[in-house]
Write a protein that holds these residues in place. Structure first.
Motif, PDB file in Angstrom:
ATOM      1  N   VAL A  11      75.887  22.256   5.512  1.00 30.14           N
ATOM      2  CA  VAL A  11      75.615  21.860   6.892  1.00 30.14           C
ATOM      3  C   VAL A  11      76.922  21.606   7.631  1.00 30.14           C
ATOM      4  N   ALA A  12      76.842  21.667   8.949  1.00 32.86           N
ATOM      5  CA  ALA A  12      77.937  21.244   9.820  1.00 32.86           C
ATOM      6  C   ALA A  12      77.516  19.953  10.501  1.00 32.86           C
ATOM      7  N   LEU A  13      78.329  18.929  10.387  1.00 35.46           N
ATOM      8  CA  LEU A  13      78.089  17.641  11.032  1.00 35.46           C
ATOM      9  C   LEU A  13      78.866  17.624  12.338  1.00 35.46           C
ATOM     10  N   LEU A  14      78.164  17.460  13.460  1.00 34.89           N
ATOM     11  CA  LEU A  14      78.783  17.651  14.778  1.00 34.89           C
ATOM     12  C   LEU A  14      78.807  16.364  15.580  1.00 34.89           C
ATOM     13  N   ASP A  15      79.980  16.051  16.120  1.00 37.78           N
ATOM     14  CA  ASP A  15      80.154  14.952  17.073  1.00 37.78           C
ATOM     15  C   ASP A  15      80.890  15.497  18.283  1.00 37.78           C
ATOM     16  N   ASP A  16      80.901  14.747  19.373  1.00 34.48           N
ATOM     17  CA  ASP A  16      81.583  15.243  20.570  1.00 34.48           C
ATOM     18  C   ASP A  16      83.091  15.073  20.478  1.00 34.48           C
ATOM     19  N   VAL A  17      83.547  13.874  20.098  1.00 35.39           N
ATOM     20  CA  VAL A  17      84.975  13.574  20.032  1.00 35.39           C
ATOM     21  C   VAL A  17      85.270  12.863  18.709  1.00 35.39           C
ATOM     22  N   ALA A  19      78.883   9.082   7.961  1.00 37.08           N
ATOM     23  CA  ALA A  19      77.777  10.046   7.990  1.00 37.08           C
ATOM     24  C   ALA A  19      77.897  11.060   6.858  1.00 37.08           C
ATOM     25  N   VAL A  20      79.118  11.478   6.539  1.00 36.75           N
ATOM     26  CA  VAL A  20      79.332  12.396   5.421  1.00 36.75           C
ATOM     27  C   VAL A  20      78.851  11.763   4.120  1.00 36.75           C
ATOM     28  N   ARG A  21      79.156  10.492   3.910  1.00 34.81           N
ATOM     29  CA  ARG A  21      78.719   9.822   2.686  1.00 34.81           C
ATOM     30  C   ARG A  21      77.193   9.796   2.593  1.00 34.81           C
ATOM     31  N   ALA A  22      76.527   9.577   3.728  1.00 32.43           N
ATOM     32  CA  ALA A  22      75.062   9.572   3.719  1.00 32.43           C
ATOM     33  C   ALA A  22      74.503  10.936   3.339  1.00 32.43           C
ATOM     34  N   LEU A  23      75.103  12.000   3.839  1.00 29.00           N
ATOM     35  CA  LEU A  23      74.654  13.348   3.496  1.00 29.00           C
ATOM     36  C   LEU A  23      74.883  13.648   2.020  1.00 29.00           C
ATOM     37  N   ARG A  24      76.035  13.252   1.509  1.00 26.87           N
ATOM     38  CA  ARG A  24      76.343  13.538   0.105  1.00 26.87           C
ATOM     39  C   ARG A  24      75.418  12.761  -0.835  1.00 26.87           C
ATOM     40  N   THR A  71      78.021  21.179   0.682  1.00 18.34           N
ATOM     41  CA  THR A  71      79.099  21.688   1.517  1.00 18.34           C
ATOM     42  C   THR A  71      78.928  21.136   2.925  1.00 18.34           C
ATOM     43  N   ILE A  72      79.918  20.390   3.381  1.00 16.19           N
ATOM     44  CA  ILE A  72      79.845  19.739   4.698  1.00 16.19           C
ATOM     45  C   ILE A  72      81.052  20.166   5.526  1.00 16.19           C
TER      46      ILE A  72
END
Length: 246
Positions: A204-210, A220-225, A231-232
């Motif tokens: 997945v791609a985790l997207l934020d504005d800035v 957020a990456v830790r929550a996904l893992r 693959t992030i």
């Protein structure tokens, strides 16, 4: 300068090639309402987005779109712009004034930057969520609007509700770096509907504005893992320097 000239020369061609793959309603709207540059107001042709070639070449692009964000472990970092005008102003118009026009332009920029890496696309784009209270106040999630715009060009689905922000946090813009990390610690969790291994994308791609310190994205990456995402990628429109809190 070489990177900017490469963008000006090649990204409009990529958008033109991808144009037939856009949703039909998007193609119709572009035909009926000819794109005009969001920066200068002039006709945007040959770009099929609201940005002319001249203004595209003067955007505050970073030297490389894949420079890493310290402290955020990811397989790819795609952040094409510096947080300077006009990009900064467009993001503020989107975020605080509810103007969705910049989302279309910035999402297209992000999509072109990601395509330029030549790597296989992710299986889904996960927009960084707002807390439910803040999203009700604002009326939308700016990261989701950007994700939808980028997804149109890349033909990648948007997992709108994959992540939840389970507690309200203070605005990160008013905090110094250590306080930012404490503020968002354990703030995210996977939505119950995405915890099933059969439904969970592995890339997945985790997207934020800035992105500033990267503290929010790191949590957020830790929550996904924790729930098996292997693959992030980190996607954002711009990278900002941390300013002292008021």
């Amino acid at each position: 300068m070489f990177f900017k000239s490469t963008i000006a020369a090649h990204w409009p061609g990529w958008w033109q090639r991808r144009y037939p793959s856009l949703p039909w309603i998007e193609r119709v709207s572009l035909r009926v309402l000819a794109p005009r540059c969001l920066a200068c107001g002039e006709p945007a042709a040959p770009c099929p987005i609201d940005l002319c070639d001249v203004c595209l070449a003067t955007l505050p692009m970073r030297p490389l779109p894949t420079l890493e964000v310290p402290g955020v472990a990811a397989h790819l970092h795609c952040i094409p712009c510096r947080y300077d005008d006009p990009v900064a102003g467009w993001l503020q118009d989107l975020k605080y004034r509810g103007d969705w026009r910049p989302a279309r332009v910035l999402g297209a920029l992000l999509a072109a930057a990601r395509a330029a890496t030549g790597r296989p696309p992710p299986q889904a784009i996960v927009p960084l969520p707002l807390h439910a209270t803040r999203e009700r106040e604002r009326g939308f999630n700016q990261a989701e609007r950007l994700a939808v715009a980028a997804a149109r060009w890349l033909a990648v689905p948007v997992a709108r509700d994959a992540l939840l922000r389970r507690r309200a946090t203070l605005p990160q813009t008013r905090l110094a770096a250590p306080a930012r990390r404490r503020n968002v610690s354990e703030a995210f969790e996977m939505h119950a509907g995405w915890r099933d291994a059969a439904a969970l994308p592995r890339h997945v791609a985790l997207l934020d504005d800035v992105v500033t310190t990267g503290a929010t994205l790191a949590d957020a990456v830790r929550a996904l893992r924790r729930h098996g995402v292997q693959t992030i990628e980190i996607w954002a429109i711009a990278r900002a320097e941390l300013a002292p809190p008021d």
